[in-house]
Motif scaffolding. Structure first.
Motif, PDB file in Angstrom:
ATOM      1  N   GLY A 140       0.588  -1.033   0.181  1.00 32.30           N
ATOM      2  CA  GLY A 140       0.330  -0.116   0.062  1.00 32.30           C
ATOM      3  C   GLY A 140       1.108   1.269  -0.245  1.00 32.30           C
ATOM      4  O   GLY A 140       1.436   1.554  -0.667  1.00 32.30           O
ATOM      5  N   LEU A 157       0.752  -0.676   9.133  1.00 33.48           N
ATOM      6  CA  LEU A 157      -0.660  -0.875   9.196  1.00 33.48           C
ATOM      7  C   LEU A 157      -1.085  -1.892   7.779  1.00 33.48           C
ATOM      8  O   LEU A 157      -1.224  -2.400   6.634  1.00 33.48           O
ATOM      9  CB  LEU A 157      -0.576   1.131   9.087  1.00 33.48           C
ATOM     10  CG  LEU A 157       0.536   2.035   9.455  1.00 33.48           C
ATOM     11  CD1 LEU A 157      -0.208   3.299   9.375  1.00 33.48           C
ATOM     12  CD2 LEU A 157      -0.150   1.488  11.367  1.00 33.48           C
ATOM     13  N   HIS A 158      -2.257  -1.925   8.260  1.00 33.18           N
ATOM     14  CA  HIS A 158      -3.284  -2.195   7.808  1.00 33.18           C
ATOM     15  C   HIS A 158      -4.402  -2.241   8.068  1.00 33.18           C
ATOM     16  O   HIS A 158      -5.518  -1.990   8.688  1.00 33.18           O
ATOM     17  CB  HIS A 158      -3.717  -3.752   8.679  1.00 33.18           C
ATOM     18  CG  HIS A 158      -4.685  -4.574   7.549  1.00 33.18           C
ATOM     19  ND1 HIS A 158      -4.656  -4.391   5.737  1.00 33.18           N
ATOM     20  CD2 HIS A 158      -5.897  -5.315   7.604  1.00 33.18           C
ATOM     21  CE1 HIS A 158      -6.184  -5.285   5.159  1.00 33.18           C
ATOM     22  NE2 HIS A 158      -6.143  -5.807   6.300  1.00 33.18           N
ATOM     23  N   LYS A 159      -5.445  -0.853   7.064  1.00 28.84           N
ATOM     24  CA  LYS A 159      -6.866  -0.495   6.987  1.00 28.84           C
ATOM     25  C   LYS A 159      -6.166   0.435   7.940  1.00 28.84           C
ATOM     26  O   LYS A 159      -7.002   0.642   9.027  1.00 28.84           O
ATOM     27  CB  LYS A 159      -7.641  -1.419   7.771  1.00 28.84           C
ATOM     28  CG  LYS A 159      -7.970  -2.069   6.547  1.00 28.84           C
ATOM     29  CD  LYS A 159      -9.255  -3.308   6.229  1.00 28.84           C
ATOM     30  CE  LYS A 159      -8.892  -3.969   5.370  1.00 28.84           C
ATOM     31  NZ  LYS A 159     -11.011  -4.485   5.289  1.00 28.84           N
ATOM     32  N   GLY A 160      -5.264   1.100   8.686  1.00 28.78           N
ATOM     33  CA  GLY A 160      -5.127   2.023   9.704  1.00 28.78           C
ATOM     34  C   GLY A 160      -4.854   2.301  10.931  1.00 28.78           C
ATOM     35  O   GLY A 160      -3.885   2.524  11.668  1.00 28.78           O
ATOM     36  N   ASP A 161      -4.714   0.393  11.471  1.00 28.55           N
ATOM     37  CA  ASP A 161      -4.964   0.026  12.661  1.00 28.55           C
ATOM     38  C   ASP A 161      -2.643  -0.467  12.821  1.00 28.55           C
ATOM     39  O   ASP A 161      -2.350  -1.002  11.756  1.00 28.55           O
ATOM     40  CB  ASP A 161      -5.420  -1.568  12.607  1.00 28.55           C
ATOM     41  CG  ASP A 161      -6.702  -1.033  13.080  1.00 28.55           C
ATOM     42  OD1 ASP A 161      -6.675   0.726  13.464  1.00 28.55           O
ATOM     43  OD2 ASP A 161      -7.809  -1.707  12.766  1.00 28.55           O
ATOM     44  N   PHE A 169      -3.474 -12.317   8.079  1.00 35.35           N
ATOM     45  CA  PHE A 169      -4.231 -11.864   6.643  1.00 35.35           C
ATOM     46  C   PHE A 169      -4.692 -12.373   5.502  1.00 35.35           C
ATOM     47  O   PHE A 169      -3.626 -13.365   5.087  1.00 35.35           O
ATOM     48  CB  PHE A 169      -3.263 -10.689   6.128  1.00 35.35           C
ATOM     49  CG  PHE A 169      -2.987  -9.759   7.347  1.00 35.35           C
ATOM     50  CD1 PHE A 169      -3.951  -8.862   7.333  1.00 35.35           C
ATOM     51  CD2 PHE A 169      -1.970  -9.504   7.668  1.00 35.35           C
ATOM     52  CE1 PHE A 169      -3.736  -7.750   8.676  1.00 35.35           C
ATOM     53  CE2 PHE A 169      -1.151  -8.672   9.497  1.00 35.35           C
ATOM     54  CZ  PHE A 169      -2.608  -7.911   9.914  1.00 35.35           C
ATOM     55  N   SER A 173      -4.177  -9.123   0.536  1.00 34.62           N
ATOM     56  CA  SER A 173      -4.568  -7.982   1.443  1.00 34.62           C
ATOM     57  C   SER A 173      -3.451  -6.521   1.148  1.00 34.62           C
ATOM     58  O   SER A 173      -2.112  -7.254   1.140  1.00 34.62           O
ATOM     59  CB  SER A 173      -3.994  -8.581   3.452  1.00 34.62           C
ATOM     60  OG  SER A 173      -5.326  -9.045   3.512  1.00 34.62           O
ATOM     61  N   VAL A 174      -3.855  -5.712   1.657  1.00 33.70           N
ATOM     62  CA  VAL A 174      -3.021  -4.283   1.152  1.00 33.70           C
ATOM     63  C   VAL A 174      -2.431  -3.662   2.884  1.00 33.70           C
ATOM     64  O   VAL A 174      -2.609  -3.774   3.743  1.00 33.70           O
ATOM     65  CB  VAL A 174      -3.651  -3.034   0.538  1.00 33.70           C
ATOM     66  CG1 VAL A 174      -2.814  -1.576   0.872  1.00 33.70           C
ATOM     67  CG2 VAL A 174      -4.325  -3.583  -0.398  1.00 33.70           C
ATOM     68  N   ASP A 176       0.404  -1.445   4.159  1.00 32.65           N
ATOM     69  CA  ASP A 176       1.231   0.041   4.478  1.00 32.65           C
ATOM     70  C   ASP A 176       2.480   0.112   5.289  1.00 32.65           C
ATOM     71  O   ASP A 176       2.105  -0.983   6.537  1.00 32.65           O
ATOM     72  CB  ASP A 176       0.266   1.341   4.925  1.00 32.65           C
ATOM     73  CG  ASP A 176      -0.772   1.676   4.651  1.00 32.65           C
ATOM     74  OD1 ASP A 176      -1.255   1.145   3.032  1.00 32.65           O
ATOM     75  OD2 ASP A 176      -2.347   1.662   4.625  1.00 32.65           O
TER      76      ASP A 176
END
Length: 213
Positions: A140, A157-161, A169, A173-174, A176
């Motif tokens: 990401g 991070l994954h979806k902001g977490d 995962f 899955s994306v 970051d």
């Protein structure tokens, strides 16, 4: 010796040879007939195309063609095929096989399988991205923060977490990354006066005296 030669050409011996040959031919004929009836010799059916069919429909199709179906090992998830549908088959569609032949199929699972997030901290951005791609995860955004380690991974991070090594995962899955930008956060900013330790001691002493007055 002469008696043996005469016996070989005698009528009795020739009759016995003839009877043996007839018995052998009859035995071979019976065996061939049995093989023909048990193996359906010369009878073939065309393997139907079972792709994207549910297992129930595929089973009905194969039974209609006097074939049998068996599920082989699991397959990798294919988003272009319905869940729990046939994703591949062997023999292939269109092949000619004998009746009652088994057709082995692989079924599309309900989703991508899960993979374990590896340890990414202290890796370079390039190595971390290569490692994520190798296990089927997507890269990401890359966020940079002040840290002396340029392009060194500090977190993920994954979806902001915030996520950690060992978390699981689904494939694709994306993820970051948080990386250092090479700037020391404790270094003085541009335009700020540089104060050495001796100067700092003097300033602290003056501030203490002023505070006591």
């Amino acid at each position: 010796m002469m008696n043996f030669i005469k016996f070989l050409f005698s009528k009795t011996f020739l009759i016995q040879i003839g009877l043996a040959l007839v018995a052998l031919c009859l035995f071979i004929f019976i065996v061939l007939q049995w093989l023909d009836s048990t193996t359906n010799h010369g009878e073939f059916v065309v393997v139907p195309d079972l792709s994207k069919m549910s297992l129930r429909v595929a089973k009905e199709m194969t039974e209609k063609e006097t074939l049998r179906i068996e599920v082989s090992d699991s397959a990798e998830y294919n988003p272009n095929v319905p869940r729990y549908a046939v994703i591949s088959q062997e023999p292939k569609a269109g092949e000619h096989v004998k009746e009652h032949r088994k057709v082995y199929v692989r079924i599309n699972p309900s989703g991508y399988r899960k993979v374990t997030l590896p340890q990414l901290k202290q890796l370079t951005k390039r190595n971390a991205q290569a490692m994520l791609k190798a296990i089927g995860l997507e890269i990401g955004e890359v966020e940079y923060v002040d840290d002396i380690g340029k392009d060194m991974v500090l977190g993920a991070l994954h979806k902001g977490d915030t996520i950690y090594a060992g978390d699981k995962f689904q494939k694709t899955s994306v993820i970051d990354l948080i990386c250092g930008n090479g700037i020391d956060p404790d270094a003085p900013k541009f335009g700020e006066p540089v104060i050495d330790s001796l100067q700092q001691v003097k300033i602290d002493s003056i501030n203490t005296i002023n505070a006591g007055e």
